[in-house]
Design a protein around this motif. Sequence first.
Motif, PDB file in Angstrom:
ATOM      1  N   GLY A 160      48.194  35.422  44.163  1.00 48.38           N
ATOM      2  CA  GLY A 160      47.152  35.747  45.037  1.00 48.38           C
ATOM      3  C   GLY A 160      45.603  35.218  44.765  1.00 48.38           C
ATOM      4  N   LYS A 161      45.132  34.894  45.896  1.00 48.37           N
ATOM      5  CA  LYS A 161      43.977  34.295  45.895  1.00 48.37           C
ATOM      6  C   LYS A 161      43.119  35.567  45.198  1.00 48.37           C
ATOM      7  N   GLU A 162      42.191  35.116  44.152  1.00 43.40           N
ATOM      8  CA  GLU A 162      41.244  36.005  43.906  1.00 43.40           C
ATOM      9  C   GLU A 162      39.697  35.787  44.688  1.00 43.40           C
ATOM     10  N   ARG A 163      39.232  37.053  44.701  1.00 45.04           N
ATOM     11  CA  ARG A 163      37.664  36.926  45.346  1.00 45.04           C
ATOM     12  C   ARG A 163      37.236  37.614  44.392  1.00 45.04           C
ATOM     13  N   ILE A 164      35.619  36.996  44.265  1.00 46.48           N
ATOM     14  CA  ILE A 164      34.886  37.820  43.193  1.00 46.48           C
ATOM     15  C   ILE A 164      33.499  38.211  44.238  1.00 46.48           C
ATOM     16  N   ARG A 165      33.576  39.549  44.168  1.00 45.31           N
ATOM     17  CA  ARG A 165      32.412  40.069  44.979  1.00 45.31           C
ATOM     18  C   ARG A 165      31.092  40.444  43.910  1.00 45.31           C
ATOM     19  N   PHE A 166      30.046  39.788  44.322  1.00 43.55           N
ATOM     20  CA  PHE A 166      28.947  39.886  43.297  1.00 43.55           C
ATOM     21  C   PHE A 166      28.064  40.972  43.864  1.00 43.55           C
ATOM     22  N   ASP A 167      28.298  41.533  45.028  1.00 44.44           N
ATOM     23  CA  ASP A 167      27.268  42.312  45.550  1.00 44.44           C
ATOM     24  C   ASP A 167      27.515  44.244  45.367  1.00 44.44           C
ATOM     25  N   CYS A 168      28.651  44.335  44.671  1.00 43.71           N
ATOM     26  CA  CYS A 168      28.944  45.460  44.372  1.00 43.71           C
ATOM     27  C   CYS A 168      29.839  45.722  42.989  1.00 43.71           C
ATOM     28  N   THR A 169      29.917  46.952  42.742  1.00 49.01           N
ATOM     29  CA  THR A 169      30.607  47.129  41.390  1.00 49.01           C
ATOM     30  C   THR A 169      32.078  47.934  41.609  1.00 49.01           C
ATOM     31  N   GLY A 170      32.270  48.056  42.744  1.00 47.20           N
ATOM     32  CA  GLY A 170      33.588  48.462  43.318  1.00 47.20           C
ATOM     33  C   GLY A 170      34.218  49.888  42.396  1.00 47.20           C
ATOM     34  N   GLU A 171      35.475  50.013  42.115  1.00 45.76           N
ATOM     35  CA  GLU A 171      35.804  50.966  41.276  1.00 45.76           C
ATOM     36  C   GLU A 171      35.917  50.829  39.868  1.00 45.76           C
ATOM     37  N   PHE A 172      35.844  52.050  39.148  1.00 50.04           N
ATOM     38  CA  PHE A 172      35.607  51.934  37.686  1.00 50.04           C
ATOM     39  C   PHE A 172      36.629  51.146  37.095  1.00 50.04           C
ATOM     40  N   ASN A 173      38.009  51.588  37.639  1.00 52.38           N
ATOM     41  CA  ASN A 173      39.041  50.937  36.758  1.00 52.38           C
ATOM     42  C   ASN A 173      39.544  49.533  37.578  1.00 52.38           C
ATOM     43  N   GLU A 174      38.515  48.983  38.405  1.00 52.63           N
ATOM     44  CA  GLU A 174      39.261  47.616  38.849  1.00 52.63           C
ATOM     45  C   GLU A 174      38.519  46.587  37.897  1.00 52.63           C
ATOM     46  N   PRO A 175      39.290  45.375  37.851  1.00 54.66           N
ATOM     47  CA  PRO A 175      38.784  44.326  37.092  1.00 54.66           C
ATOM     48  C   PRO A 175      37.593  43.787  37.485  1.00 54.66           C
ATOM     49  N   HIS A 176      36.675  43.461  36.656  1.00 52.11           N
ATOM     50  CA  HIS A 176      35.268  42.987  36.792  1.00 52.11           C
ATOM     51  C   HIS A 176      35.009  41.776  36.004  1.00 52.11           C
ATOM     52  N   ILE A 177      33.951  40.985  36.254  1.00 52.30           N
ATOM     53  CA  ILE A 177      33.339  40.218  35.392  1.00 52.30           C
ATOM     54  C   ILE A 177      32.143  41.004  34.670  1.00 52.30           C
ATOM     55  N   TYR A 178      32.218  40.862  33.578  1.00 50.89           N
ATOM     56  CA  TYR A 178      31.195  41.226  32.534  1.00 50.89           C
ATOM     57  C   TYR A 178      30.477  40.331  32.081  1.00 50.89           C
ATOM     58  N   LYS A 179      29.203  40.668  31.697  1.00 52.23           N
ATOM     59  CA  LYS A 179      28.448  39.714  30.958  1.00 52.23           C
ATOM     60  C   LYS A 179      27.763  40.421  29.582  1.00 52.23           C
ATOM     61  N   CYS A 180      28.021  39.800  28.502  1.00 48.57           N
ATOM     62  CA  CYS A 180      27.556  40.264  27.124  1.00 48.57           C
ATOM     63  C   CYS A 180      26.115  40.292  27.239  1.00 48.57           C
ATOM     64  N   SER A 181      25.664  41.109  26.855  1.00 51.42           N
ATOM     65  CA  SER A 181      24.025  41.234  26.669  1.00 51.42           C
ATOM     66  C   SER A 181      23.580  40.456  25.357  1.00 51.42           C
ATOM     67  N   GLU A 182      24.470  40.438  24.392  1.00 46.96           N
ATOM     68  CA  GLU A 182      24.123  39.669  23.204  1.00 46.96           C
ATOM     69  C   GLU A 182      24.245  38.259  23.346  1.00 46.96           C
ATOM     70  N   CYS A 183      25.379  37.574  23.656  1.00 50.47           N
ATOM     71  CA  CYS A 183      25.613  36.230  23.644  1.00 50.47           C
ATOM     72  C   CYS A 183      25.503  35.519  25.132  1.00 50.47           C
ATOM     73  N   ASP A 184      25.449  36.419  26.165  1.00 46.78           N
ATOM     74  CA  ASP A 184      25.436  36.108  27.380  1.00 46.78           C
ATOM     75  C   ASP A 184      26.836  35.551  27.899  1.00 46.78           C
ATOM     76  N   HIS A 185      28.046  35.744  27.072  1.00 47.53           N
ATOM     77  CA  HIS A 185      29.462  35.296  27.573  1.00 47.53           C
ATOM     78  C   HIS A 185      29.715  36.294  28.908  1.00 47.53           C
ATOM     79  N   GLU A 186      30.447  35.422  29.665  1.00 48.42           N
ATOM     80  CA  GLU A 186      30.901  36.067  31.120  1.00 48.42           C
ATOM     81  C   GLU A 186      32.394  36.282  30.658  1.00 48.42           C
TER      82      GLU A 186
END
Length: 73
Positions: free
Chosen positions: A4-30
């Motif tokens: 299924g096509k994935e959509r990434i919403r950048f304007d909200c954080t959604g549910e706690f246990n949904e998959p998210h894109i995270y960015k590391c504060s140490e090395c900026d890796h997403e």
Amino acid sequence: MTKGKERIRFDCTGEFNEPHIYKCSECDHEFRGTIGGNEKRELQLNCPECSIEETIISQPTQFEVVGVIENAS
Ligand SMILES: [Zn+2]
């Protein structure tokens, strides 16, 4: 096999246990991660680049939430 096509919403954080894109504060890796999504249901995130690890109580502090991943299928 089609996924299924994935959509990434950048304007909200959604549910706690949904998959998210995270960015590391140490090395900026997403990277994508799911809190509580592993088989042990551990509320942990770790950066695949620099191996920083954090146990999440309510919100991650070492990792910035970039967006939430939704399945648009
Ligand atoms: Zn990192």
